[in-house]
Design an enzyme around this catalytic site. Structure first.
Site, PDB file in Angstrom:
ATOM      1  N   ALA A 204      46.680  61.121   9.838  1.00  0.00           N
ATOM      2  CA  ALA A 204      46.352  60.684   8.447  1.00  0.00           C
ATOM      3  C   ALA A 204      45.051  61.299   7.854  1.00  0.00           C
ATOM      4  CB  ALA A 204      46.023  59.179   8.616  1.00  0.00           C
TER       5      ALA A 204
ATOM      6  N   GLU B 112      43.220  47.877   6.008  1.00  0.00           N
ATOM      7  CA  GLU B 112      42.696  48.102   4.445  1.00  0.00           C
ATOM      8  C   GLU B 112      43.497  47.570   3.557  1.00  0.00           C
ATOM      9  OE1 GLU B 112      40.275  50.247   2.802  1.00  0.00           O
ATOM     10  OE2 GLU B 112      38.748  49.651   4.517  1.00  0.00           O
TER      11      GLU B 112
ATOM     12  N   TYR C 252      43.279  55.571  -0.281  1.00  0.00           N
ATOM     13  CA  TYR C 252      43.567  55.611   1.252  1.00  0.00           C
ATOM     14  C   TYR C 252      44.572  54.524   1.305  1.00  0.00           C
ATOM     15  CZ  TYR C 252      43.433  54.544   6.231  1.00  0.00           C
ATOM     16  OH  TYR C 252      43.839  54.419   7.543  1.00  0.00           O
TER      17      TYR C 252
HETATM   18  P1  NAP Z   1      41.534  60.169  13.100  1.00  0.00           P
HETATM   19  O1  NAP Z   1      40.629  60.200  14.389  1.00  0.00           O
HETATM   20  O2  NAP Z   1      41.066  60.400  11.787  1.00  0.00           O
HETATM   21  O3  NAP Z   1      43.147  60.902  13.392  1.00  0.00           O
HETATM   22  C1  NAP Z   1      43.662  61.706  12.464  1.00  0.00           C
HETATM   23  C2  NAP Z   1      44.522  62.729  13.073  1.00  0.00           C
HETATM   24  O4  NAP Z   1      45.611  62.954  11.928  1.00  0.00           O
HETATM   25  C3  NAP Z   1      44.074  63.758  13.719  1.00  0.00           C
HETATM   26  O5  NAP Z   1      44.649  64.160  14.673  1.00  0.00           O
HETATM   27  C4  NAP Z   1      44.318  64.871  12.463  1.00  0.00           C
HETATM   28  O6  NAP Z   1      44.162  66.150  12.844  1.00  0.00           O
HETATM   29  C5  NAP Z   1      45.622  64.340  12.056  1.00  0.00           C
HETATM   30  N1  NAP Z   1      46.087  64.755  10.885  1.00  0.00           N
HETATM   31  C6  NAP Z   1      45.159  64.776   9.674  1.00  0.00           C
HETATM   32  N2  NAP Z   1      46.236  65.424   8.399  1.00  0.00           N
HETATM   33  C7  NAP Z   1      47.412  65.978   9.117  1.00  0.00           C
HETATM   34  C8  NAP Z   1      48.274  66.850   8.700  1.00  0.00           C
HETATM   35  N3  NAP Z   1      48.702  67.195   7.420  1.00  0.00           N
HETATM   36  N4  NAP Z   1      49.181  67.119   9.611  1.00  0.00           N
HETATM   37  C9  NAP Z   1      49.076  66.835  10.804  1.00  0.00           C
HETATM   38  N5  NAP Z   1      48.096  66.175  11.507  1.00  0.00           N
HETATM   39  C10 NAP Z   1      47.369  65.719  10.432  1.00  0.00           C
HETATM   40  O7  NAP Z   1      42.310  58.656  13.061  1.00  0.00           O
HETATM   41  P2  NAP Z   1      42.384  57.634  14.117  1.00  0.00           P
HETATM   42  O8  NAP Z   1      41.214  56.787  13.838  1.00  0.00           O
HETATM   43  O9  NAP Z   1      42.810  57.981  15.436  1.00  0.00           O
HETATM   44  O10 NAP Z   1      43.575  56.676  13.462  1.00  0.00           O
HETATM   45  C11 NAP Z   1      44.933  56.925  13.427  1.00  0.00           C
HETATM   46  C12 NAP Z   1      45.770  56.342  12.578  1.00  0.00           C
HETATM   47  O11 NAP Z   1      45.543  54.974  12.562  1.00  0.00           O
HETATM   48  C13 NAP Z   1      45.566  56.982  11.049  1.00  0.00           C
HETATM   49  O12 NAP Z   1      46.660  56.902  10.433  1.00  0.00           O
HETATM   50  C14 NAP Z   1      44.867  55.859  10.692  1.00  0.00           C
HETATM   51  O13 NAP Z   1      44.850  55.886   9.252  1.00  0.00           O
HETATM   52  C15 NAP Z   1      45.254  54.699  11.103  1.00  0.00           C
HETATM   53  N6  NAP Z   1      44.443  53.545  11.266  1.00  0.00           N
HETATM   54  C16 NAP Z   1      43.096  53.771  12.025  1.00  0.00           C
HETATM   55  C17 NAP Z   1      42.089  52.585  12.228  1.00  0.00           C
HETATM   56  C18 NAP Z   1      40.924  52.705  12.870  1.00  0.00           C
HETATM   57  O14 NAP Z   1      39.989  51.850  12.699  1.00  0.00           O
HETATM   58  N7  NAP Z   1      40.670  53.897  13.810  1.00  0.00           N
HETATM   59  C19 NAP Z   1      42.473  51.264  11.734  1.00  0.00           C
HETATM   60  C20 NAP Z   1      43.723  50.985  11.095  1.00  0.00           C
HETATM   61  C21 NAP Z   1      44.777  52.333  10.784  1.00  0.00           C
HETATM   62  P3  NAP Z   1      42.917  67.143  12.819  1.00  0.00           P
HETATM   63  O15 NAP Z   1      42.391  66.752  14.237  1.00  0.00           O
HETATM   64  O16 NAP Z   1      43.524  68.435  12.946  1.00  0.00           O
HETATM   65  O17 NAP Z   1      42.084  66.679  11.721  1.00  0.00           O
HETATM   66  O1  G4F Z   2      33.483  53.412   9.335  1.00  0.00           O
HETATM   67  P1  G4F Z   2      34.207  53.273   7.970  1.00  0.00           P
HETATM   68  O2  G4F Z   2      34.115  54.257   7.380  1.00  0.00           O
HETATM   69  O3  G4F Z   2      35.500  52.507   8.290  1.00  0.00           O
HETATM   70  P2  G4F Z   2      36.553  51.870   7.108  1.00  0.00           P
HETATM   71  O4  G4F Z   2      36.143  52.525   5.653  1.00  0.00           O
HETATM   72  O5  G4F Z   2      36.488  50.472   7.513  1.00  0.00           O
HETATM   73  O6  G4F Z   2      38.000  52.403   7.614  1.00  0.00           O
HETATM   74  C1  G4F Z   2      38.271  52.458   8.930  1.00  0.00           C
HETATM   75  O7  G4F Z   2      38.851  51.202   9.402  1.00  0.00           O
HETATM   76  C2  G4F Z   2      40.247  51.277   8.624  1.00  0.00           C
HETATM   77  C3  G4F Z   2      40.919  49.737   8.942  1.00  0.00           C
HETATM   78  O8  G4F Z   2      40.291  48.632   8.302  1.00  0.00           O
HETATM   79  C4  G4F Z   2      40.992  52.326   8.642  1.00  0.00           C
HETATM   80  F1  G4F Z   2      42.331  52.092   8.212  1.00  0.00           F
HETATM   81  C5  G4F Z   2      40.430  53.630   8.261  1.00  0.00           C
HETATM   82  O9  G4F Z   2      41.174  54.882   8.733  1.00  0.00           O
HETATM   83  C6  G4F Z   2      39.143  53.816   8.913  1.00  0.00           C
HETATM   84  O10 G4F Z   2      39.473  54.062  10.492  1.00  0.00           O
HETATM   85  O11 G4F Z   2      33.267  52.326   7.250  1.00  0.00           O
HETATM   86  C7  G4F Z   2      33.101  50.913   7.418  1.00  0.00           C
HETATM   87  C8  G4F Z   2      32.016  50.191   6.688  1.00  0.00           C
HETATM   88  C9  G4F Z   2      32.475  50.412   5.353  1.00  0.00           C
HETATM   89  O12 G4F Z   2      32.395  49.230   4.368  1.00  0.00           O
HETATM   90  C10 G4F Z   2      31.325  51.400   4.689  1.00  0.00           C
HETATM   91  O13 G4F Z   2      30.940  51.195   3.319  1.00  0.00           O
HETATM   92  O14 G4F Z   2      30.822  50.883   7.024  1.00  0.00           O
HETATM   93  C11 G4F Z   2      30.169  50.889   5.567  1.00  0.00           C
HETATM   94  N1  G4F Z   2      29.300  52.260   5.625  1.00  0.00           N
HETATM   95  C12 G4F Z   2      27.692  52.008   5.522  1.00  0.00           C
HETATM   96  N2  G4F Z   2      27.548  53.203   5.678  1.00  0.00           N
HETATM   97  C13 G4F Z   2      29.607  53.454   5.925  1.00  0.00           C
HETATM   98  C14 G4F Z   2      28.484  54.241   6.035  1.00  0.00           C
HETATM   99  N3  G4F Z   2      30.609  54.248   6.132  1.00  0.00           N
HETATM  100  C15 G4F Z   2      30.806  55.582   6.572  1.00  0.00           C
HETATM  101  N4  G4F Z   2      31.754  56.150   6.793  1.00  0.00           N
HETATM  102  N5  G4F Z   2      29.454  56.136   6.538  1.00  0.00           N
HETATM  103  C16 G4F Z   2      28.230  55.475   6.073  1.00  0.00           C
HETATM  104  O15 G4F Z   2      27.504  56.071   6.185  1.00  0.00           O
END
Ligand code: NAP
Ligand code: G4F
Length: 339
Positions: free
Chosen positions: A86, A131, A153
């Site tokens: 993603a 989200e 997103y």
């Molecule tokens: P992440 O660290 O940002 O990893 C995203 C992965 O997707 C990376 O391996 C990236 O590759 C790959 N990617 C992006 N664009 C691509 C493309 N066009 N083709 C192939 N691969 C591609 O995300 P994560 O935190 O591990 O999250 C994993 C999944 O769960 C994501 O779908 C995210 O939206 C979802 N999610 C995450 C959270 C959270 O809190 N972490 C919560 C809910 C849902 P590169 O290394 O090349 O960039």
């Molecule tokens: O760490 P964040 O960027 O995560 P966010 O937006 O909650 O999204 C993450 O969690 C989602 C699940 O609910 C995933 F689906 C998504 O892929 C991702 O992994 O921001 C968390 C909070 C936000 O409210 C943001 O406004 O932190 C606040 N924030 C404050 N200062 C910041 C910053 N976020 C970022 N990235 N950078 C800042 O400097």
């Protein structure tokens, strides 16, 4: 030997899931995309370990490119696909909304369609997200709570969620949506707020940076530990019937709380002064400013509060979180300082 394919394997969750599945005795295949730099830091420990790397394979492909997905799925013949790829940054999705839709929405359709043609029995995990709830009027969100996405997103992820349900219902395919709340770890990408804070503190301690610039300090998240969340993805695919599951801790903390707890790890007590864009976080002993607000990091639309109810997952999957907020901050800080 069971064969799994992970998209997004270079990311935080993909790398932990690869560790988990290798440990379970799977042959693990992952998609990596072409890059001028070297984004396989999270996989180095697997690639250099001769005991496990014989069951580990990376394939160049891109989830926006149907032919490459077709080729890999046909060659690898997985029994399970975990679609984690993603553009996962909410703030960035406002800057690249169309691209985000291609990667986060249409790619899930591409994968499902390819699976339907090659072998519709392959089980698919779709990475949905908390989200989707947006600024919900429910104080705690579960699988029945309605969605109201507020960013490009989350709108893209909503498509991924629904198209998965449509193919599940229309064609009887095994596709499950994991509605995961925020989960963090030392492998978190550097621009997400938790990693930005822990890495920033390390830079400050080492004298390489004077302060951390942040956006909204007051937004609240349900933060869990990525390493234990990936087990739930596997559990979802081991069920008799596909369904959708919330994965969360049920506890809520603000960005401000995270800052305070992380600085506490290095014996710094933060006191807050000022309001709005002028607010600063100060070292209560030295009076040095360690946190400032930078409007660049404020979002056009902010999601203020998330709290997940994981009772369905506990009941059906037998999954529950072990690592809570303070322990998570400790894990991240500990790792930051030894890296
Ligand atoms: P992440 O660290 O940002 O990893 C995203 C992965 O997707 C990376 O391996 C990236 O590759 C790959 N990617 C992006 N664009 C691509 C493309 N066009 N083709 C192939 N691969 C591609 O995300 P994560 O935190 O591990 O999250 C994993 C999944 O769960 C994501 O779908 C995210 O939206 C979802 N999610 C995450 C959270 C959270 O809190 N972490 C919560 C809910 C849902 P590169 O290394 O090349 O960039
Ligand atoms: O760490 P964040 O960027 O995560 P966010 O937006 O909650 O999204 C993450 O969690 C989602 C699940 O609910 C995933 F689906 C998504 O892929 C991702 O992994 O921001 C968390 C909070 C936000 O409210 C943001 O406004 O932190 C606040 N924030 C404050 N200062 C910041 C910053 N976020 C970022 N990235 N950078 C800042 O400097």
């Amino acid at each position: 030997m069971k064969v799994a394919l992970i998209t997004g394997i270079t990311g935080q969750d993909g790398s932990y899931l690869a560790d988990f599945l290798l440990e379970k005795g799977y042959k693990v295949h992952g998609l990596r995309r072409y890059s001028s730099t070297n984004p396989i830091k999270n996989l180095q420990h697997i690639l250099i370990n001769k005991k496990i790397n014989k069951n580990f394979f990376l394939h160049y492909a891109d989830v926006t490119d149907t032919d490459s997905i077709f080729r890999v799925i046909k060659d690898v013949k997985p029994i399970e696909i975990y679609n984690l790829a993603a553009q996962s940054h909410v703030h960035a999705s406002f800057q690249v909304p169309e691209y985000t839709a291609q990667v986060d929405a249409v790619s899930q359709l591409r994968i499902i369609e390819v699976v339907k043609q090659i072998n519709p029995k392959i089980k698919i995990y779709q990475a949905a997200t908390s989200e989707l709830y947006g600024n919900s009027n429910k104080k705690i969100q579960n699988e029945m709570t309605s969605f109201a996405p507020i960013s490009p997103y989350s709108v893209a992820k909503l498509y991924g969620y629904h198209i998965s349900k449509v193919y599940r219902e229309a064609y009887g395919m095994f596709i499950t949506n994991g509605i995961l709340f925020n989960h963090e770890s030392p492998r978190r990408g550097p621009t997400f707020v938790t990693k930005k804070i822990t890495a920033g503190i390390k830079q400050i301690i080492n004298g390489k940076q004077t302060h951390i610039k942040l956006g909204n300090l007051n937004s609240k998240r349900d933060w869990g530990y990525a390493k234990e969340y990936v087990e739930s993805m596997w559990l979802m695919l081991q069920q008799k019937k596909p369904s959708d599951f919330v994965i969360a801790t049920g506890q809520v903390y603000s960005v401000r709380n995270f800052v305070e707890e992380a600085f506490k790890y290095v014996n710094i007590k933060i006191k807050w002064k000022g309001k709005g864009l002028k607010e600063v976080g100060i070292n209560s002993k030295s009076n040095k400013v360690l946190v400032k607000i930078d409007p660049y990091f404020l979002r056009p639309n902010e999601l203020h509060y998330l709290k997940g109810d994981y009772s369905k997952s506990k009941k059906i999957l037998g999954w529950k979180p072990k690592v809570k907020f303070k322990e998570l901050v400790k894990i991240m800080m500990e790792n930051e300082l030894i890296e």
